[in-house]
Design an enzyme around this catalytic site. Structure first.
Site, mmCIF file in Angstrom:
data_model
loop_
_atom_site.group_PDB
_atom_site.id
_atom_site.type_symbol
_atom_site.label_atom_id
_atom_site.label_comp_id
_atom_site.label_asym_id
_atom_site.label_seq_id
_atom_site.Cartn_x
_atom_site.Cartn_y
_atom_site.Cartn_z
ATOM 1 N N CYS A 1 0.825 -1.228 0.000
ATOM 2 C CA CYS A 1 0.000 0.000 0.000
ATOM 3 C C CYS A 1 0.853 1.271 0.000
ATOM 4 O O CYS A 1 0.379 2.333 -0.392
ATOM 5 C CB CYS A 1 -0.927 0.009 1.208
ATOM 6 S SG CYS A 1 -1.923 -1.473 1.293
ATOM 7 N N ASN B 1 -10.200 -0.789 -2.025
ATOM 8 C CA ASN B 1 -8.778 -0.583 -1.721
ATOM 9 C C ASN B 1 -7.971 -1.195 -2.869
ATOM 10 O O ASN B 1 -7.995 -2.411 -3.065
ATOM 11 C CB ASN B 1 -8.480 -1.266 -0.387
ATOM 12 C CG ASN B 1 -7.017 -1.174 0.028
ATOM 13 O OD1 ASN B 1 -6.147 -0.874 -0.783
ATOM 14 N ND2 ASN B 1 -6.752 -1.456 1.286
ATOM 15 N N HIS C 1 -3.940 6.875 1.494
ATOM 16 C CA HIS C 1 -4.148 5.552 0.907
ATOM 17 C C HIS C 1 -5.543 5.081 1.305
ATOM 18 O O HIS C 1 -5.956 5.228 2.453
ATOM 19 C CB HIS C 1 -3.090 4.574 1.412
ATOM 20 C CG HIS C 1 -3.485 3.144 1.223
ATOM 21 N ND1 HIS C 1 -3.822 2.650 -0.024
ATOM 22 C CD2 HIS C 1 -3.660 2.120 2.096
ATOM 23 C CE1 HIS C 1 -4.162 1.377 0.109
ATOM 24 N NE2 HIS C 1 -4.082 1.036 1.379
HETATM 25 O O1 UT7 Z 1 -4.593 -1.357 2.882
HETATM 26 C C1 UT7 Z 1 -3.822 -2.027 3.821
HETATM 27 C C2 UT7 Z 1 -4.163 -1.651 5.180
HETATM 28 N N1 UT7 Z 1 -5.380 -2.317 5.555
HETATM 29 C C3 UT7 Z 1 -6.138 -1.780 6.498
HETATM 30 O O2 UT7 Z 1 -5.811 -0.744 7.005
HETATM 31 C C4 UT7 Z 1 -7.345 -2.569 6.960
HETATM 32 C C5 UT7 Z 1 -7.518 -2.394 8.455
HETATM 33 N N2 UT7 Z 1 -8.585 -3.215 9.003
HETATM 34 C C6 UT7 Z 1 -9.894 -3.030 8.709
HETATM 35 O O3 UT7 Z 1 -10.210 -2.187 7.896
HETATM 36 C C7 UT7 Z 1 -10.915 -3.835 9.446
HETATM 37 O O4 UT7 Z 1 -10.286 -4.617 10.440
HETATM 38 C C8 UT7 Z 1 -11.760 -4.763 8.521
HETATM 39 C C9 UT7 Z 1 -12.675 -3.937 7.689
HETATM 40 C C10 UT7 Z 1 -10.842 -5.595 7.654
HETATM 41 C C11 UT7 Z 1 -12.603 -5.717 9.358
HETATM 42 O O5 UT7 Z 1 -13.431 -4.966 10.223
HETATM 43 P P1 UT7 Z 1 -13.488 -5.329 11.763
HETATM 44 O O6 UT7 Z 1 -14.391 -4.363 12.367
HETATM 45 O O7 UT7 Z 1 -12.075 -5.379 12.280
HETATM 46 O O8 UT7 Z 1 -14.153 -6.773 11.737
HETATM 47 P P2 UT7 Z 1 -13.625 -8.179 12.268
HETATM 48 O O9 UT7 Z 1 -12.736 -8.815 11.254
HETATM 49 O O10 UT7 Z 1 -13.098 -8.057 13.671
HETATM 50 O O11 UT7 Z 1 -14.988 -8.968 12.320
HETATM 51 C C12 UT7 Z 1 -16.072 -8.544 13.150
HETATM 52 C C13 UT7 Z 1 -17.241 -9.481 12.907
HETATM 53 C C14 UT7 Z 1 -16.870 -10.935 13.064
HETATM 54 O O12 UT7 Z 1 -18.013 -11.632 13.545
HETATM 55 P P3 UT7 Z 1 -18.167 -11.987 15.117
HETATM 56 O O13 UT7 Z 1 -16.984 -12.816 15.448
HETATM 57 O O14 UT7 Z 1 -18.182 -10.677 15.830
HETATM 58 O O15 UT7 Z 1 -19.468 -12.704 15.143
HETATM 59 C C15 UT7 Z 1 -16.595 -11.375 11.659
HETATM 60 O O16 UT7 Z 1 -16.774 -12.762 11.463
HETATM 61 O O17 UT7 Z 1 -17.694 -9.334 11.564
HETATM 62 C C16 UT7 Z 1 -17.628 -10.603 10.894
HETATM 63 N N3 UT7 Z 1 -17.230 -10.339 9.501
HETATM 64 C C17 UT7 Z 1 -18.096 -10.132 8.516
HETATM 65 N N4 UT7 Z 1 -19.440 -10.089 8.483
HETATM 66 C C18 UT7 Z 1 -20.028 -9.830 7.314
HETATM 67 C C19 UT7 Z 1 -15.973 -10.255 8.998
HETATM 68 N N5 UT7 Z 1 -16.016 -9.985 7.696
HETATM 69 C C20 UT7 Z 1 -17.319 -9.892 7.363
HETATM 70 C C21 UT7 Z 1 -17.997 -9.619 6.167
HETATM 71 N N6 UT7 Z 1 -19.348 -9.601 6.192
HETATM 72 N N7 UT7 Z 1 -17.347 -9.371 5.005
#
Ligand code: UT7
Length: 333
Positions: free
Chosen positions: A115, A290, A260
Site C-alpha cells: 500500500c 482498496n 491511501h
Molecule cells: O490497505 C492495507 C491496510 N489495511 C487496512 O488498514 C485494513 C484495516 N482493518 C480493517 O479495515 C478492518 O479490520 C476490517 C474492515 C478488515 C474488518 O473490520 P473489523 O471491524 O475489524 O471486523 P472483524 O474482522 O473483527 O470482524 C467482526 C465481525 C466478526 O463476527 P463476530 O466474530 O463478531 O461474530 C466477523 O466474522 O464481523 C464478521 N465479519 C463479517 N461479516 C459480514 C468479517 N467480515 C465480514 C464480512 N461480512 N465481510
C-alpha cells in the site's frame, strides 16, 4: 535547487463494477456490514477472462499521465512500478510496461512496498531527479486483486475491501517553488505476517502443495484486521506530522490530503485528527475499494480532475500497509 514536480497524472479502472450485493451472492456478507465497517459501496474487477493484465491497466493510466505532461513515452527516463500483483513471479511488471509503450531501453524498477508502494516510488523518483541523473520519471501503481482473493467465509473480511485499478504520475525536474518538498518512508517487519500473502515462497522445500489453494491456504491474503487498523491510524498520523514538521508547517497548511484508501473509517479518523474539512480530503474507496499501490494515484488524479487541487496548493500523500510499511510525501502543487 532542482525539485521534482508532478506534471501529469492519470488513472484507469476496469469496466466491471462489483457491488456489495453482488458479493453477497457469493460470500456470507451484506451491504450494511461492508458499508459500516469499510465505506466500500462497489469496486472494479479486471476482465482477466478477456485477457486484461496488470501492466495493460498501467499502460492506460500512464498514457494519460504522459499526455497531461505534454510528453511522449520517449521523454521518460525511468519507470518505477509499484505492485504486489505482478503478472509473473519474475520478471516484474515494470519491464512489461517498458516494452509496451515505445519507451527507450530505460531502467524499470519494481517496488514491493504494497500500500505504500506508490509513495515509495515517488520518493525513489524524487531522489533520481534531485541528483540530476534523470529528468522525467514515470511512477505507476497497478493492481489486480480480484483473482487472488479468498471468496470463502475465511477471507471475507479482506475480500470485500479490495478492488482492481491503476494510477500513474510523471515527475519532472523543475526549478521553482512547486514540487516535492519531502518524502518520509518507514517499515517494521515485525508485523510482516499480519497482512501478507505467504505462498508460493522460494524458501520452502515444497513450493507448491494442494492445500495452498484451499480456503485459508497460503495463496490467499491474510490480515489481522484489527491490529492493522490500530497500527494504521497511529502510523498515518505520525508520518503526516513528520512531513509537516520537516517543512515547518502545521495541519492548517494542508490544502488537500490524499490518504491511501485502506478503509473509509481510517481516512475519516485522520481527517478528524488533523481538523480537515470534507473538501480537504479526497476519498475514492467508496467506488473503487482498496486498490493498494494504485489507490493514491487514482485518488490524486481524480481530485485533480475534479478541480480540487490548484497551483500552489500543499498536497499531502500518506500511506500505510503490508510490511508494515508507511510513508508520506508533501508536495507544493
Ligand atoms: O490497505 C492495507 C491496510 N489495511 C487496512 O488498514 C485494513 C484495516 N482493518 C480493517 O479495515 C478492518 O479490520 C476490517 C474492515 C478488515 C474488518 O473490520 P473489523 O471491524 O475489524 O471486523 P472483524 O474482522 O473483527 O470482524 C467482526 C465481525 C466478526 O463476527 P463476530 O466474530 O463478531 O461474530 C466477523 O466474522 O464481523 C464478521 N465479519 C463479517 N461479516 C459480514 C468479517 N467480515 C465480514 C464480512 N461480512 N465481510
Amino acid at each position: 535547487m532542482i525539485k521534482s514536480k508532478i506534471t501529469g497524472v492519470g488513472y484507469y479502472v476496469p469496466k466491471k463494477t462489483v457491488t456489495n450485493d453482488d458479493l453477497s451472492k457469493v460470500l456470507t456478507t451484506n451491504n450494511d456490514w461492508i458499508i459500516e465497517r469499510t465505506g466500500v459501496q462497489e469496486r472494479r474487477y479486471a476482465d482477466v477472462e478477456g485477457g486484461e493484465k496488470n501492466y495493460e491497466m498501467a499502460v492506460k493510466a500512464s498514457e494519460d499521465a504522459i499526455a497531461m505532461a505534454g510528453m511522449t513515452a520517449e521523454d521518460i527516463d525511468l519507470i518505477v512500478y509499484a505492485t504486489l500483483s505482478s503478472e509473473y513471479v519474475f520478471p516484474g511488471s515494470g519491464v512489461l510496461l517498458q516494452r509496451s509503450m515505445g519507451f527507450r531501453n530505460i531502467a524499470a524498477i519494481d517496488v514491493r512496498a504494497q500500500c505504500s508502494g506508490f509513495v515509495y516510488g515517488i520518493s525513489i523518483a524524487d531522489q533520481f531527479i534531485k541528483t540530476g541523473m534523470y529528468k522525467n520519471v514515470l511512477v505507476v501503481g497497478s493492481e489486480i486483486h480480484s483473482t487472488g482473493l479468498d471468496f470463502s467465509d475465511h477471507g471475507r473480511h479482506i475480500t470485500v475491501i479490495f478492488g482492481d485499478g491503476a494510477g500513474a504520475a510523471v515527475l519532472t525536474a523543475y526549478e521553482g517553488e512547486s514540487g516535492i518538498l519531502s518524502t518520509h518512508l518507514h517499515s517494521q517487519g515485525q508485523f510482516a505476517e499480519e497482512l501478507a500473502c505467504i505462498d508460493p515462497g522460494f524458501s520452502k522445500k515444497e513450493r507448491f502443495t494442494p492445500d495452498m489453494v484451499e480456503p485459508g491456504g497460503g495463496f490467499f491474503p491474510v490480515m489481522n484486521g484489527q491490529l492493522v487498523f490500530k497500527n494504521a491510524v497511529v502510523r498515518f498520523s505520525e508520518v503526516i506530522n513528520e512531513a509537516l514538521s520537516h517543512n515547518n508547517m502545521t495541519a492548517k497548511d494542508i490544502d488537500m490530503l490524499i490518504p491511501h484508501q485502506a478503509n473509509l473509517r481510517i481516512s475519516q479518523f485522520i481527517q478528524q485528527k488533523f481538523g480537515l474539512r470534507d473538501d480537504q480530503v479526497h476519498n475514492t474507496i467508496q467506488k473503487y475499494g482498496n486498490t493498494t499501490a494504485a489507490s493514491i494515484p487514482i485518488t490524486l488524479c481524480e481530485a485533480y480532475k475534479e478541480g480540487k487541487i490548484k497551483d500552489g496548493d500543499i498536497v499531502c500523500l500518506a500511506a500505510f500497509g503490508s510490511g508494515f510499511t508507511w510513508a508520506s510525501a508533501l508536495i507544493r502543487w
